[in-house]
Every structure is written in structure tokens, then in C-alpha cells.
Design an enzyme around this catalytic site. Sequence first.
Site, short mmCIF file in Angstrom:
data_model
loop_
_atom_site.label_atom_id
_atom_site.label_comp_id
_atom_site.label_asym_id
_atom_site.label_seq_id
_atom_site.Cartn_x
_atom_site.Cartn_y
_atom_site.Cartn_z
N SER A 124 5.25 -0.41 -49.69
CA SER A 124 6.68 -0.49 -49.97
C SER A 124 7.43 0.65 -49.28
O SER A 124 6.88 1.74 -49.10
CB SER A 124 6.86 -0.36 -51.49
OG SER A 124 8.20 -0.10 -51.82
N TYR A 148 5.11 4.05 -59.95
CA TYR A 148 4.88 2.84 -59.15
C TYR A 148 4.70 3.21 -57.68
O TYR A 148 3.74 2.81 -57.03
CB TYR A 148 6.05 1.85 -59.30
CG TYR A 148 6.05 0.80 -58.21
CD1 TYR A 148 5.10 -0.21 -58.19
CD2 TYR A 148 6.99 0.87 -57.16
CE1 TYR A 148 5.08 -1.13 -57.15
CE2 TYR A 148 6.97 -0.06 -56.13
CZ TYR A 148 6.01 -1.06 -56.13
OH TYR A 148 5.98 -1.96 -55.10
N LYS A 152 1.39 3.13 -54.78
CA LYS A 152 1.40 2.57 -53.41
C LYS A 152 0.90 3.63 -52.42
O LYS A 152 0.09 3.34 -51.54
CB LYS A 152 2.81 2.11 -53.02
CG LYS A 152 3.30 0.90 -53.78
CD LYS A 152 2.50 -0.34 -53.41
CE LYS A 152 2.81 -1.53 -54.27
NZ LYS A 152 1.85 -2.61 -54.18
#
Length: 330
Positions: A124, A148, A152
Site C-alpha cells: 500500500s 495496519y 504492510k
Amino acid sequence: MKILVTGGCGYIGSHTVVDLLNDGLEVVIVDNLVNSKRDVLEKIKKITGKCVTFYEYDLCDMEKLDSIFKKESISAVIHFAGLKAVGESVSIPLKYYQNNLTGTINLLLCMQKYNVKKIIFSSSATVYGNPKTLPIKEDFPLSTTNPYGTTKLMIETILKDLYQSDNSFDIAILRYFNPIGAHKSGLLGEDPNGIPNNLMPYIVKVATGKLPVLNIFGADYKTVDGTGVRDYIHVLDLSYGHMLALKNKKTGLKIYNLGTGKGTSVLELVTMFETVNKVKINKKIVGRREGDIDACYASCSLAERELGFKCRYTLEDMCLDSYNYVKNNN
Ligand code: NAD
Ligand code: WQD
């Protein structure tokens, strides 16, 4: 060629499965349906006329995951499965670390065991943190602002270490910008339960009367009109990027941004949505959302040069298709 798609019932995964099937590839989906529904499988069949093999398993269940690799002759993996809500990841970080990291490590261990060496991973733009300059290139410094995003970045590190230890792995890390839009059939798309976290699903809920007003988080950013600027990409273009990464003959560990390279402000997106769909979006300016940045858009020249990636859909398409999906499914 049989492709294992983790999270294949989800928003981006389901669109990619359609492209894989239309390309004549066999698809095996593993998804625990934590953020998707089983009826997606029927919809995929309706669109493509083809069936997939489906396992309702959790990637964190190593025994079950191993049984898939044992049974199916997997050639490559596209790894979408993961939890993705930024705010929730701040409230329940351990769940995010457990789900996203354990799931990925289990998957990579199975790949190693069964000699499956090709993986495409959903990363992302969040891994760029607050970039100092724009557009964002793949070699910009990396940092995160929430659990989050950290999952990643940690998975990217795991993949780099794995490649370092065994360079017969063929790894594509795709850093998505802001995916919106839906399948042209109106059968696949995104319509989260409850109050959406992201802008486009929220706009659509206001358009369909499910929510009264769109809160615009800040109008004092250093942008064209003061509202936040992002790089919105049609989910069909994103899916196309995966097809190109899958077919890429250049092996190794590759990292590509997938965006359009264009920045759009919140107000510009809302105005475009209102114009193409001929609806009025009730909106009000409120305070900034914590952790948000002024602007973020990609340089996509690497993906264009090495993969031949070029977006085919416009912001108009994105607005039309997002609304069309939700109108069709309510
Ligand atoms: P999604 O939630 O619609 O799809 C993810 C799918 O993974 C869901 O169907 C869910 O049920 C499944 N899943 C989650 N944990 C699982 C587990 N442990 N075992 C098996 N299945 C599991 O999300 P999406 O928008 O399609 O995103 C796909 C991937 O792309 C995610 O990894 C996400 O972090 C990443 N990504 C998404 C965006 C975005 O804005 N949508 C942007 C950048 C990156
Ligand atoms: C876009 C713009 C908001 C909602 C998130 C994740 C990122 C990635 C993509 C997964 C911002 C504004 C939003 C609303 C608003 N996901 N906004 N009112 O924050 O760029 O990225 O999704 O990897 O990691 O952080 O996307 O759609 O939430 O916000 O004004 O109700 O819309 O402030 O400027 P974001 P978004």
C-alpha cells in the site's frame, strides 16, 4: 497454470479472479470470509462462465493451508488476504499483527515447502508515510503511522529477507494507491457494512440515502482547494496491474506503485461524482482526521516501463461504476 488467490472473495481479489479466469488460468481461492461474502463466487461465475475452487480457510490455520498446497498444483500466488481498516488497527493492533503477519508467514512457509516460487503481494502507498515530495517513487523513504501500515511494511521486509536467502523466489510487491470503482457488470464492488472508513464508499452511502451527510475531513490542507489530495485508481486497472505482474518475464524482487499518477482532491471527487451520476451529495467541512496527510500521488513510470502498465479508466468511470454497483446491490 493454477493460481492461488488469497482473499479472492474480497474487493480487489474478486476483480482479479475474473481477469485470471478470462485469461484462461485456473484459480483456487482461499478466503475465511471475514470481510467478504460467499455469493461473490456465484457472481464471478456469472461474469466469466467459469468456476473456481474455493476453500473457506483462515491463512492462520497452517494445517488447512498446507492441505491446499498438497492437493492443488499451485504455480503462483496472489496474496490479497489481510485486514485493512486503519482505525481498527489502532484499536486492536495485535489482531492485525496476528492476522496479517501470521497469515503471510504461513503462506510463505507453504510456498517454500511445495516449491512455489512466484508471489504477488498487496502492499500500500501507506508505507510511504508522509512523503516530502510528489509524485511518490518506489525508492522514497518508508515509514508508517498505524499498525495496519506497519504490517504492510513488515511483510515487505519479510519478502525482501526471503528473497535474499533464496533468489529463486520471484516476488512482486505492488503498492496500491486509492482503489475505487467496481466491475462494469455491477456484480462486484465494494459496499462495507456500517459506517465506511474510506471516502468513495462514504459518498455512495450518502448518495443512496443510507447516511445523511459526508464529513469532509479538513479544508485547510496545502492543496488546490484545501481538501486532501489522493491518487484514485479504478479497481479494474489495479487488477490489470496484477495480470501484468504475473506475466512479467523479468524475475527477482520487484516493487511497483500502482496508481494513475494524478492527484484528485476530496471536493473534486465529490463534484465529479455529483456530475456524472446526477445526484447531490450533502456535505459539510469538519476537522482533520488524525493521521491524514495533505497529498499523495504516485509516479507510475516504473510500472509503465517494466510492466507496460497504463490506466484505462477515468475518474468519471470510477464514479459511475462505484455508484452503479451499490444501486444494483441494494
Ligand atoms: P478486502 O477486505 O475486500 O479483501 C481481503 C479479503 O481477505 C477478504 O475477503 C477477507 O475475508 C480475506 N481475509 C482476511 N484475512 C484473512 C485470513 N486470515 N485468511 C483468509 N482470508 C482472509 O480488501 P481489499 O480492498 O480487496 O484489499 C486486498 C488487499 O489489498 C489487502 O491486503 C489490503 O490491505 C490491500 N490494500 C487495499 C487497499 C484498499 O484501499 N482497498 C489499498 C492498499 C492495499
Ligand atoms: C481519502 C481522502 C480523507 C473519508 C486509506 C488508507 C490507505 C489505503 C487506502 C489500504 C482523505 C478524506 C475520507 C470521509 C473525507 N488502504 N475523507 N471524508 O486515507 O488516503 O487511504 O485507504 O492500504 O492505507 O489509509 O483514503 O478514502 O480514507 O481518504 O473527507 O468520510 O478523503 O481525509 O483526504 P486514505 P480515504
